[in-house]
Design a protein around this motif. Structure first.
Motif: not given
Length: 118
Positions: A58-62
């Protein structure tokens, strides 16, 4: 970083929590190619070094892990030990493990080892 520790294989991995710590579903690829090819887990051996790009649900960053070591490979499973993790990413991993309050073992290796299915 010494040349012997430079990784030629990367792993993209979507993290999840398992009964024994962090798990993930991942994809191995060749870093030295201009058109990265997907690799089977059999290309890895214990002691190999890899780079990881860890995606959180549920996140767009890594988080980018510059150096990790392969502990073992069995069929499609790979055990990875994180060796070079920024303070920011260490905190993020700890928060991910603690986020839902479920009973995940509190071993000191949590956040330092990930079992990946590739």
């Amino acid at each position: 970083m010494p040349a012997g520790l430079l990784s030629k294989i990367g792993i993209d991995c979507m993290l999840s929590k398992g009964g024994n710590g962090l798990k993930g579903d991942g994809c191995l690829y060749e870093l030295s190619s201009s058109h990265p090819a997907i690799l089977p887990p059999t290309k890895l051996r214990p002691g190999d070094y890899v780079k990881l790009r860890l995606w959180f649900p549920d996140e767009d960053t890594f988080s980018m892990i510059e150096l990790a070591e392969v502990q073992w490979v069995k069929n499609e499973w790979i055990q990875i030990e994180l060796l070079l993790v920024s303070a920011k990413d260490q905190t993020r991993l700890r928060q991910f493990v603690a986020a839902d309050g479920k009973h995940v073992p509190t071993s000191t290796s949590i956040g330092r080892q990930i079992m990946i299915r590739a």
